[in-house]
Design a protein around this motif. Sequence first.
Motif, PDB file in Angstrom:
ATOM      1  N   ALA A  78       0.839  -1.200   0.000  1.00 33.74           N
ATOM      2  CA  ALA A  78       0.000   0.000   0.000  1.00 33.74           C
ATOM      3  C   ALA A  78       0.876   1.252   0.000  1.00 33.74           C
ATOM      4  O   ALA A  78       0.880   2.044   0.948  1.00 33.74           O
ATOM      5  N   LYS A  79       1.624   1.408  -1.075  1.00 33.80           N
ATOM      6  CA  LYS A  79       2.544   2.528  -1.235  1.00 33.80           C
ATOM      7  C   LYS A  79       2.488   2.984  -2.685  1.00 33.80           C
ATOM      8  O   LYS A  79       1.997   2.269  -3.559  1.00 33.80           O
ATOM      9  N   THR A  80       3.018   4.174  -2.933  1.00 33.80           N
ATOM     10  CA  THR A  80       3.214   4.558  -4.324  1.00 33.80           C
ATOM     11  C   THR A  80       4.303   3.662  -4.921  1.00 33.80           C
ATOM     12  O   THR A  80       5.113   3.085  -4.196  1.00 33.80           O
ATOM     13  N   SER A  81       4.315   3.569  -6.227  1.00 35.43           N
ATOM     14  CA  SER A  81       5.305   2.700  -6.866  1.00 35.43           C
ATOM     15  C   SER A  81       6.727   3.116  -6.525  1.00 35.43           C
ATOM     16  O   SER A  81       7.578   2.271  -6.207  1.00 35.43           O
ATOM     17  N   LEU A  82       6.996   4.417  -6.555  1.00 32.13           N
ATOM     18  CA  LEU A  82       8.362   4.878  -6.329  1.00 32.13           C
ATOM     19  C   LEU A  82       8.807   4.647  -4.892  1.00 32.13           C
ATOM     20  O   LEU A  82      10.004   4.557  -4.620  1.00 32.13           O
ATOM     21  N   GLU A  83       7.852   4.514  -3.962  1.00 29.03           N
ATOM     22  CA  GLU A  83       8.188   4.148  -2.590  1.00 29.03           C
ATOM     23  C   GLU A  83       8.336   2.630  -2.441  1.00 29.03           C
ATOM     24  O   GLU A  83       9.154   2.152  -1.658  1.00 29.03           O
ATOM     25  N   ALA A  84       7.548   1.882  -3.199  1.00 30.05           N
ATOM     26  CA  ALA A  84       7.472   0.430  -3.019  1.00 30.05           C
ATOM     27  C   ALA A  84       8.636  -0.325  -3.640  1.00 30.05           C
ATOM     28  O   ALA A  84       8.882  -1.479  -3.265  1.00 30.05           O
ATOM     29  N   PHE A  85       9.348   0.274  -4.571  1.00 34.65           N
ATOM     30  CA  PHE A  85      10.436  -0.456  -5.227  1.00 34.65           C
ATOM     31  C   PHE A  85      11.490  -0.948  -4.232  1.00 34.65           C
ATOM     32  O   PHE A  85      12.146  -1.960  -4.471  1.00 34.65           O
ATOM     33  N   TYR A 103       6.810  11.856 -15.176  1.00 40.47           N
ATOM     34  CA  TYR A 103       7.725  11.695 -14.047  1.00 40.47           C
ATOM     35  C   TYR A 103       7.574  10.315 -13.420  1.00 40.47           C
ATOM     36  O   TYR A 103       8.570   9.631 -13.153  1.00 40.47           O
ATOM     37  N   THR A 104       6.344   9.900 -13.176  1.00 40.86           N
ATOM     38  CA  THR A 104       6.121   8.609 -12.526  1.00 40.86           C
ATOM     39  C   THR A 104       6.564   7.458 -13.420  1.00 40.86           C
ATOM     40  O   THR A 104       7.318   6.574 -12.986  1.00 40.86           O
ATOM     41  N   VAL A 105       6.116   7.447 -14.672  1.00 35.20           N
ATOM     42  CA  VAL A 105       6.398   6.305 -15.553  1.00 35.20           C
ATOM     43  C   VAL A 105       7.884   6.232 -15.902  1.00 35.20           C
ATOM     44  O   VAL A 105       8.486   5.146 -15.907  1.00 35.20           O
ATOM     45  N   TYR A 106       8.496   7.362 -16.185  1.00 34.99           N
ATOM     46  CA  TYR A 106       9.926   7.358 -16.517  1.00 34.99           C
ATOM     47  C   TYR A 106      10.739   6.782 -15.357  1.00 34.99           C
ATOM     48  O   TYR A 106      11.639   5.957 -15.558  1.00 34.99           O
ATOM     49  N   ASN A 107      10.420   7.202 -14.145  1.00 31.05           N
ATOM     50  CA  ASN A 107      11.153   6.694 -12.989  1.00 31.05           C
ATOM     51  C   ASN A 107      10.783   5.252 -12.663  1.00 31.05           C
ATOM     52  O   ASN A 107      11.637   4.475 -12.212  1.00 31.05           O
ATOM     53  N   ALA A 142      -2.627  12.563  -7.955  1.00 30.19           N
ATOM     54  CA  ALA A 142      -2.215  13.375  -6.805  1.00 30.19           C
ATOM     55  C   ALA A 142      -1.080  14.293  -7.260  1.00 30.19           C
ATOM     56  O   ALA A 142       0.102  13.952  -7.099  1.00 30.19           O
ATOM     57  N   PRO A 143      -1.403  15.441  -7.841  1.00 31.63           N
ATOM     58  CA  PRO A 143      -0.353  16.318  -8.387  1.00 31.63           C
ATOM     59  C   PRO A 143       0.714  16.699  -7.370  1.00 31.63           C
ATOM     60  O   PRO A 143       1.876  16.900  -7.740  1.00 31.63           O
ATOM     61  N   GLN A 144       0.337  16.763  -6.092  1.00 31.72           N
ATOM     62  CA  GLN A 144       1.298  17.178  -5.058  1.00 31.72           C
ATOM     63  C   GLN A 144       2.440  16.182  -4.905  1.00 31.72           C
ATOM     64  O   GLN A 144       3.494  16.528  -4.348  1.00 31.72           O
ATOM     65  N   ARG A 145       2.276  14.967  -5.399  1.00 30.94           N
ATOM     66  CA  ARG A 145       3.352  13.970  -5.306  1.00 30.94           C
ATOM     67  C   ARG A 145       4.413  14.149  -6.389  1.00 30.94           C
ATOM     68  O   ARG A 145       5.468  13.523  -6.333  1.00 30.94           O
ATOM     69  N   ILE A 146       4.124  14.973  -7.385  1.00 31.93           N
ATOM     70  CA  ILE A 146       5.071  15.192  -8.481  1.00 31.93           C
ATOM     71  C   ILE A 146       5.914  16.416  -8.160  1.00 31.93           C
ATOM     72  O   ILE A 146       5.365  17.494  -7.874  1.00 31.93           O
ATOM     73  N   PRO A 147       7.245  16.311  -8.181  1.00 27.68           N
ATOM     74  CA  PRO A 147       8.075  17.483  -7.891  1.00 27.68           C
ATOM     75  C   PRO A 147       7.713  18.651  -8.810  1.00 27.68           C
ATOM     76  O   PRO A 147       7.435  18.455 -10.004  1.00 27.68           O
ATOM     77  N   PRO A 148       7.714  19.860  -8.280  1.00 23.29           N
ATOM     78  CA  PRO A 148       7.290  21.022  -9.082  1.00 23.29           C
ATOM     79  C   PRO A 148       7.994  21.142 -10.422  1.00 23.29           C
ATOM     80  O   PRO A 148       7.371  21.538 -11.418  1.00 23.29           O
ATOM     81  N   GLY A 149       9.268  20.825 -10.478  1.00 22.60           N
ATOM     82  CA  GLY A 149       9.992  20.959 -11.732  1.00 22.60           C
ATOM     83  C   GLY A 149       9.556  19.989 -12.814  1.00 22.60           C
ATOM     84  O   GLY A 149       9.909  20.157 -13.987  1.00 22.60           O
ATOM     85  N   TYR A 150       8.796  18.976 -12.453  1.00 24.70           N
ATOM     86  CA  TYR A 150       8.338  17.961 -13.399  1.00 24.70           C
ATOM     87  C   TYR A 150       6.820  17.978 -13.564  1.00 24.70           C
ATOM     88  O   TYR A 150       6.274  17.160 -14.298  1.00 24.70           O
ATOM     89  N   ARG A 151       6.160  18.873 -12.895  1.00 32.00           N
ATOM     90  CA  ARG A 151       4.698  18.927 -12.898  1.00 32.00           C
ATOM     91  C   ARG A 151       4.224  20.068 -13.785  1.00 32.00           C
ATOM     92  O   ARG A 151       4.595  21.223 -13.597  1.00 32.00           O
ATOM     93  N   HIS A 152       3.407  19.724 -14.756  1.00 29.94           N
ATOM     94  CA  HIS A 152       2.852  20.739 -15.646  1.00 29.94           C
ATOM     95  C   HIS A 152       1.673  21.439 -14.971  1.00 29.94           C
ATOM     96  O   HIS A 152       1.064  20.916 -14.032  1.00 29.94           O
ATOM     97  N   ALA A 153       1.353  22.631 -15.474  1.00 32.45           N
ATOM     98  CA  ALA A 153       0.106  23.273 -15.050  1.00 32.45           C
ATOM     99  C   ALA A 153      -1.038  22.318 -15.381  1.00 32.45           C
ATOM    100  O   ALA A 153      -1.037  21.676 -16.435  1.00 32.45           O
ATOM    101  N   TYR A 154      -2.004  22.203 -14.487  1.00 40.72           N
ATOM    102  CA  TYR A 154      -3.017  21.162 -14.644  1.00 40.72           C
ATOM    103  C   TYR A 154      -4.398  21.667 -14.248  1.00 40.72           C
ATOM    104  O   TYR A 154      -4.549  22.722 -13.613  1.00 40.72           O
TER     105      TYR A 154
END
Length: 275
Positions: A78-85, A103-107, A142-154
């Motif tokens: 029960a974690k985000t993928s980037l935490e669960a790896f 950001y999520t898929v690339y990582n 959850a846009p807040q989980r994406i670092p600002p530098g990788y998050r587009h206006a949404y």
Amino acid sequence: MAGLLIHSLSEFSDLILEALALADAREVVEIGSEYGGMSPFLAEHCRARGGRLTAIDPAPKREFMEWPKVSPDIRHLAKTSLEAFADVDEADAWVVDGDHNWYTVYNELGHIDAISRRAGKPLLVFVHDIGWPCGRRDFYYAPQRIPPGYRHAYSFDAGAVPGQAALVDGRGFRGMGQFAFAEVSGGARNGVMTAIDDFLADALRGGREFGFAEIPAVFGLGVIFDLDAPWSVPLADLLPYHQNKLIGALEANRLRNHLRVLDLQDEAAARTGSL
């Protein structure tokens, strides 16, 4: 409107399960379970081979949460993928259908590749939502989980319309507060397919080339696989729909029809609201 638009990765279950059998995949990791539509198919495949399904989803729906209670051999993280790896040492295959943004898929792909290389496993990854609307436009639960530098206006309210880069207020395919889209499609670091392009390009620059198949149906399925794997040739033969123009045309047609239904629904709601 429920059930009007097929969207689940389980629509590809026959193809995915046959591919997993070809690769003799026993340990499978699923990223993004949601309602658990694909999870039972994957679990039964692993169970029949003495393996295990690991499902990664920080907040799956109730339907999924009821299922592991009667399937104790399923591991749910029960974690985000980037935490669960950090909790995954190896896998024979990966099914990626989580948060559909660059950001999520690339990582995710980078972590999957690193884990596979450490374990000495050939790469086999299935990635959903590589077509419209998420292929070239970020989607955020959850846009807040994406670092600002990788998050587009949404926007959580404006919708995507085929052939238009900008979102449209009050129209199109939209989250109605459940998810957000990047306001503009295209460009760098935007969308699932762009993440795959960048991952494959990085690998090629490093002297490694992967096979890739793109099946343009049900929002698009991508299959990334190791060309040196003993099962790579029969797997490639199993994927005859790569960039198939007829299937692509059928997918575009069904999306146009669904968008027209949404337009009619919006027009009816506007008329009702004006009375």
